[in-house]
Design a protein around this motif. Structure first.
Motif, short mmCIF file in Angstrom:
data_model
loop_
_atom_site.label_atom_id
_atom_site.label_comp_id
_atom_site.label_asym_id
_atom_site.label_seq_id
_atom_site.Cartn_x
_atom_site.Cartn_y
_atom_site.Cartn_z
N ALA A 155 0.42 -1.54 0.30
CA ALA A 155 0.33 0.26 -0.04
C ALA A 155 1.17 1.48 -0.27
N ILE A 206 -5.48 -0.20 10.90
CA ILE A 206 -4.54 -0.19 9.91
C ILE A 206 -3.68 -1.79 9.90
N LEU A 213 2.15 -0.86 4.40
CA LEU A 213 2.85 0.76 4.58
C LEU A 213 3.87 0.65 4.23
N MET A 226 -7.55 3.54 3.97
CA MET A 226 -7.64 2.11 4.38
C MET A 226 -8.12 1.12 3.64
N ARG A 231 -6.00 -4.21 8.64
CA ARG A 231 -5.93 -4.63 7.57
C ARG A 231 -5.40 -5.00 6.55
N LEU A 232 -3.57 -4.83 6.94
CA LEU A 232 -2.74 -5.09 7.13
C LEU A 232 -2.24 -6.71 7.23
N LEU A 289 -5.35 -0.03 2.32
CA LEU A 289 -4.29 -1.61 2.91
C LEU A 289 -4.56 -3.16 2.81
N ASP A 290 -5.69 -3.25 2.40
CA ASP A 290 -5.93 -4.36 2.54
C ASP A 290 -5.49 -5.14 1.92
N TRP A 342 1.04 5.67 0.26
CA TRP A 342 0.27 6.68 1.23
C TRP A 342 0.89 7.75 0.51
N VAL A 358 5.70 -0.59 8.80
CA VAL A 358 4.88 0.54 8.15
C VAL A 358 6.71 1.69 7.78
N ALA A 405 -2.63 -5.79 1.91
CA ALA A 405 -1.05 -5.77 1.91
C ALA A 405 -0.17 -6.01 2.65
#
Length: 455
Positions: free
Chosen positions: A324, A416, A399, A390, A419-420, A393-394, A326, A425, A396
């Motif tokens: 993911a 977070i 991030l 968000m 979903r990860l 993130l699914d 951002w 990160v 992933a």
């Protein structure tokens, strides 16, 4: 005052709208009919906070108009601002074809006295080339029209351009010392008088010095960024927190806190282009700007740092991995993707076989356009443009944060993690505190902060 702005790009549109806001009668010219139609229909071709409202307000008041009519634009303004693009040429020098074409258009139509204001970022000596182009066109038609060329470089930060224009910390004006130049000075002094009521913000100088000032300013800021990025990379190796260092040195008034944030490298339309153009100017005079060559090299390297951190964690082969991302714009509060570090990171991940879900609060449309040019169709097929941070993130593996949008600063960390696939990160802008992330159960990788996350 009656003012003409040639070019409705980032600089031209902001300049025209803000000068209209001060009560001037502004005519904005562009050769792109689609852009003019968009502006006349209430649209804005760029994202810049507050600009849409200023444009709408002054169009409604009749102080701001948009057209492709060159003759009408020249007839309109006693002050003719040239605010067209100066993209880098193949050798890194500024391409002046649009600036000189604008000058020739003015010369072909002008009558009486005109002040030609170079607002575009241009290398030293451009004022003389603009002057020659004007004189040639005026002589060709046997006119007795007179003019003076002024350099008035812009110092607008993308994402804060309207505020920067309306509350400038300095106004740089370069003019000639002859009678026409002194007449131009008085006209520019009148134009900018509203900004000087509390205290004088104008710095008067010759044209060449004004041209040089813009490049020197951007080169200095780029140098500070690259300097801190290089120190941050060393800090990761020697066990130092670069944020503590930033506070420590920034408190020295001789240094200050601005532009000392370590990160994923600078991008945009100004710093990369202007550093290259200044280096090119130096080579023309048999000078080698060693510091600026290093600044550029450090920045190119810094854009690869996040990718290297990801490879160090997940291995050289990223086939089957999903990330993911951002932040796509080169900085927050803009949709500008030019030289954006996210493009480098995404290209690296895809080249190693990964897929990605990407999100940016503003730059999604521009990102789709730019990435379609950057990437092979097979690579682009592995990019999903997410509907929200968000959503990106699914499933992933990690991030990566590349742009420091405010919306990313205080996320729901529990969501977070949920979903990860795993709580990893890579923070390319040091938005989060490593200790807090560790306590929350994240494997956290910042820039120059590894001393706080080593186990």
């Amino acid at each position: 005052m009656k003012i003409t702005i040639i070019g409705t790009g980032y600089v031209g549109l902001v300049t025209g709208a803000c000068l209209a806001e001060l009560g001037n009668d502004v005519f904005c010219l562009d050769v792109d009919q689609n852009k003019i139609d968009l502006l006349n229909n209430g649209g804005i071709p760029i994202h810049e906070p507050g600009l849409e409202e200023v444009v709408a307000r002054n169009r409604a008041a009749g102080r701001l108009q948009f057209s492709t009519d060159v003759a009408a634009s020249v007839a309109h303004g006693a002050l003719q601002f040239i605010a067209v693009g100066t993209p880098p040429d193949e050798d890194g020098s500024a391409d002046l074809q649009y600036v000189l074409a604008a000058a020739r258009s003015i010369g072909r139509h002008m009558t009486g006295f005109k002040v030609i204001v170079d607002k575009s970022t241009v290398p030293v000596g451009t004022g003389e080339r603009v002057r020659a182009a004007l004189a040639e066109e005026i002589a060709a038609r046997g006119s007795d029209a007179t003019f003076s060329v002024v350099s008035n470089p812009e110092f607008l930060k993308e994402g804060a351009a309207v505020e920067d224009f309306m509350r400038p910390d300095r106004i740089v004006l370069g003019h000639d010392g002859d009678a026409a130049g002194l007449r131009a000075r008085e006209m520019m002094k009148k134009l900018y008088a509203p900004f000087n009521r509390n205290h004088e913000r104008t710095f008067w100088m010759d044209v060449r010095s004004a041209e040089f000032t813009k490049y020197a300013a951007n080169a200095m800021l780029a140098t500070r960024i690259s300097f801190m990025n290089e120190l941050a990379n060393l800090a990761d190796r020697v066990g130092v927190d670069i944020e503590a260092v930033r506070h420590g040195i920034g408190s020295d008034p001789r240094i200050g806190h601005s532009f000392l944030y370590a990160g994923a490298g600078y991008g945009g339309s100004c710093f990369p282009k202007d550093v290259q153009a200044l280096e090119r100017t130096a080579r023309q005079y048999d000078q080698d700007l060693l510091i600026l060559r290093a600044v550029e090299a450090v920045n190119d390297n810094q854009k690869q740092v996040l990718g290297r951190k990801i490879v160090a964690s997940f291995g050289e082969d990223l086939a089957g991995r999903h990330f993911a991302i951002w932040g796509l714009a080169f900085k927050p509060n803009t949709d500008d993707m030019r030289e954006a570090p996210a493009r480098v990171l995404l290209g690296e991940l895809l080249a190693r076989g990964a897929s990605a879900a990407v999100y940016d609060p503003v730059a999604m449309i521009e990102a789709k356009r730019v990435l379609a040019l950057d990437l092979a169709p097979e690579q682009l097929a592995r990019v999903r443009f997410a509907a929200s941070p968000m959503d990106a993130l699914d499933q992933a593996d990690a991030l990566a944060i590349v742009t420091e949008w405010k919306a990313f600063r205080s996320p729901d960390f529990d969501q977070i993690k949920a979903r990860l696939k795993q709580p990893v990160v890579f923070d390319g802008r040091n938005l989060f505190e490593p200790e807090v992330m560790a306590e929350a159960g994240f494997e956290y990788h910042g820039i120059g902060r590894s001393v706080l996350t080593r186990r």
